[in-house]
Design a protein around this motif. Structure first.
Motif, PDB file in Angstrom:
ATOM      1  N   ARG A  84      19.063  -0.879 -10.004  1.00  0.00           N
ATOM      2  CA  ARG A  84      17.785  -0.841 -10.725  1.00  0.00           C
ATOM      3  C   ARG A  84      16.831  -1.868 -10.153  1.00  0.00           C
ATOM      4  O   ARG A  84      15.650  -1.599  -9.939  1.00  0.00           O
ATOM      5  N   SER A  85      17.332  -3.058  -9.864  1.00  0.00           N
ATOM      6  CA  SER A  85      16.506  -4.113  -9.287  1.00  0.00           C
ATOM      7  C   SER A  85      15.952  -3.679  -7.934  1.00  0.00           C
ATOM      8  O   SER A  85      14.775  -3.923  -7.623  1.00  0.00           O
ATOM      9  N   SER A  86      16.775  -3.019  -7.143  1.00  0.00           N
ATOM     10  CA  SER A  86      16.340  -2.536  -5.836  1.00  0.00           C
ATOM     11  C   SER A  86      15.216  -1.507  -5.966  1.00  0.00           C
ATOM     12  O   SER A  86      14.212  -1.572  -5.249  1.00  0.00           O
ATOM     13  N   VAL A  87      15.385  -0.571  -6.887  1.00  0.00           N
ATOM     14  CA  VAL A  87      14.352   0.457  -7.108  1.00  0.00           C
ATOM     15  C   VAL A  87      13.071  -0.189  -7.609  1.00  0.00           C
ATOM     16  O   VAL A  87      11.974   0.125  -7.130  1.00  0.00           O
ATOM     17  N   GLU A  88      13.184  -1.096  -8.564  1.00  0.00           N
ATOM     18  CA  GLU A  88      12.009  -1.768  -9.119  1.00  0.00           C
ATOM     19  C   GLU A  88      11.293  -2.588  -8.051  1.00  0.00           C
ATOM     20  O   GLU A  88      10.059  -2.608  -7.997  1.00  0.00           O
ATOM     21  N   ASP A  89      12.050  -3.254  -7.181  1.00  0.00           N
ATOM     22  CA  ASP A  89      11.447  -4.026  -6.089  1.00  0.00           C
ATOM     23  C   ASP A  89      10.704  -3.117  -5.119  1.00  0.00           C
ATOM     24  O   ASP A  89       9.605  -3.448  -4.666  1.00  0.00           O
ATOM     25  N   GLU A  90      11.309  -1.986  -4.792  1.00  0.00           N
ATOM     26  CA  GLU A  90      10.654  -1.038  -3.891  1.00  0.00           C
ATOM     27  C   GLU A  90       9.347  -0.520  -4.491  1.00  0.00           C
ATOM     28  O   GLU A  90       8.335  -0.425  -3.802  1.00  0.00           O
ATOM     29  N   LEU A  94       5.607  -1.152  -2.921  1.00  0.00           N
ATOM     30  CA  LEU A  94       4.749  -0.010  -2.612  1.00  0.00           C
ATOM     31  C   LEU A  94       3.405  -0.122  -3.327  1.00  0.00           C
ATOM     32  O   LEU A  94       2.351   0.117  -2.736  1.00  0.00           O
ATOM     33  N   ILE A  95       3.441  -0.511  -4.588  1.00  0.00           N
ATOM     34  CA  ILE A  95       2.201  -0.669  -5.359  1.00  0.00           C
ATOM     35  C   ILE A  95       1.324  -1.741  -4.715  1.00  0.00           C
ATOM     36  O   ILE A  95       0.129  -1.535  -4.514  1.00  0.00           O
ATOM     37  N   GLN A  96       1.908  -2.870  -4.373  1.00  0.00           N
ATOM     38  CA  GLN A  96       1.153  -3.957  -3.742  1.00  0.00           C
ATOM     39  C   GLN A  96       0.541  -3.492  -2.425  1.00  0.00           C
ATOM     40  O   GLN A  96      -0.637  -3.737  -2.144  1.00  0.00           O
ATOM     41  N   GLN A  97       1.335  -2.809  -1.613  1.00  0.00           N
ATOM     42  CA  GLN A  97       0.859  -2.319  -0.319  1.00  0.00           C
ATOM     43  C   GLN A  97      -0.299  -1.337  -0.493  1.00  0.00           C
ATOM     44  O   GLN A  97      -1.328  -1.449   0.174  1.00  0.00           O
ATOM     45  N   LYS A  98      -0.151  -0.383  -1.411  1.00  0.00           N
ATOM     46  CA  LYS A  98      -1.201   0.622  -1.625  1.00  0.00           C
ATOM     47  C   LYS A  98      -2.475  -0.024  -2.154  1.00  0.00           C
ATOM     48  O   LYS A  98      -3.578   0.334  -1.748  1.00  0.00           O
ATOM     49  N   MET A  99      -2.337  -0.991  -3.057  1.00  0.00           N
ATOM     50  CA  MET A  99      -3.522  -1.638  -3.602  1.00  0.00           C
ATOM     51  C   MET A  99      -4.239  -2.434  -2.523  1.00  0.00           C
ATOM     52  O   MET A  99      -5.472  -2.425  -2.457  1.00  0.00           O
ATOM     53  N   GLU A 100      -3.502  -3.099  -1.655  1.00  0.00           N
ATOM     54  CA  GLU A 100      -4.119  -3.844  -0.559  1.00  0.00           C
ATOM     55  C   GLU A 100      -4.822  -2.890   0.411  1.00  0.00           C
ATOM     56  O   GLU A 100      -5.935  -3.165   0.861  1.00  0.00           O
ATOM     57  N   GLU A 101      -4.186  -1.760   0.714  1.00  0.00           N
ATOM     58  CA  GLU A 101      -4.804  -0.772   1.606  1.00  0.00           C
ATOM     59  C   GLU A 101      -6.097  -0.226   1.005  1.00  0.00           C
ATOM     60  O   GLU A 101      -7.108  -0.099   1.691  1.00  0.00           O
ATOM     61  N   MET A 102      -6.060   0.089  -0.284  1.00  0.00           N
ATOM     62  CA  MET A 102      -7.248   0.643  -0.937  1.00  0.00           C
ATOM     63  C   MET A 102      -8.363  -0.390  -1.019  1.00  0.00           C
ATOM     64  O   MET A 102      -9.535  -0.056  -0.820  1.00  0.00           O
TER      65      MET A 102
END
Length: 125
Positions: A84-90, A94-102
């Motif tokens: 669960r921790s691994s999925v939550e970290d991923e 991803l959210i951080q990366q997408k927000m930075e890209e946008m």
């Protein structure tokens, strides 16, 4: 750019606070609408709409990651702590990366067009 959460919310208020008295709303739904209106008044419509868009983005990205892993929310809850921790970290990465890209894309567009007002992210890309 569409602000569907705002327009949907505002159109829903017509039935609660408008002249249409034939619709019966539960006290809980009226309280929720009033609470949301208080939040909008406190933050301002632009900030509230930005937060709504960010939450929608997070939900969308979370659903994509879970779908890619063939998981549901119940499935995540049933995972071991490590999994669960691994999925939550991923998801968080991803959210951080997408927000930075946008944000970068929005700033590049603003610089290219000479736009000087606040930059709003369009998460429907």
């Amino acid at each position: 750019m569409s602000i569907s959460p705002v327009s949907g919310f505002l159109s829903g208020l017509t039935g609660i606070f408008g002249a249409d008295s034939t619709r019966q709303k539960s006290p809980a739904s009226i309280d929720a609408a009033r609470s949301e209106m208080d939040e909008i008044r406190e933050k301002g419509l632009t900030e509230w709409a930005r937060e709504q868009k960010m939450e929608a983005l997070k939900e969308k990205l979370r659903a994509e990651v879970l779908s890619d892993k063939r998981l549901t929310e119940d499935g995540v809850a049933g995972l071991s702590v490590e999994q669960r921790s691994s999925v939550e970290d991923e998801i968080a990465k991803l959210i951080q990366q997408k927000m930075e890209e946008m944000m970068q894309r929005s700033m590049d567009d603003a610089a290219r067009t000479g736009k000087t007002e606040a930059v709003l992210l369009d998460i429907m890309v």
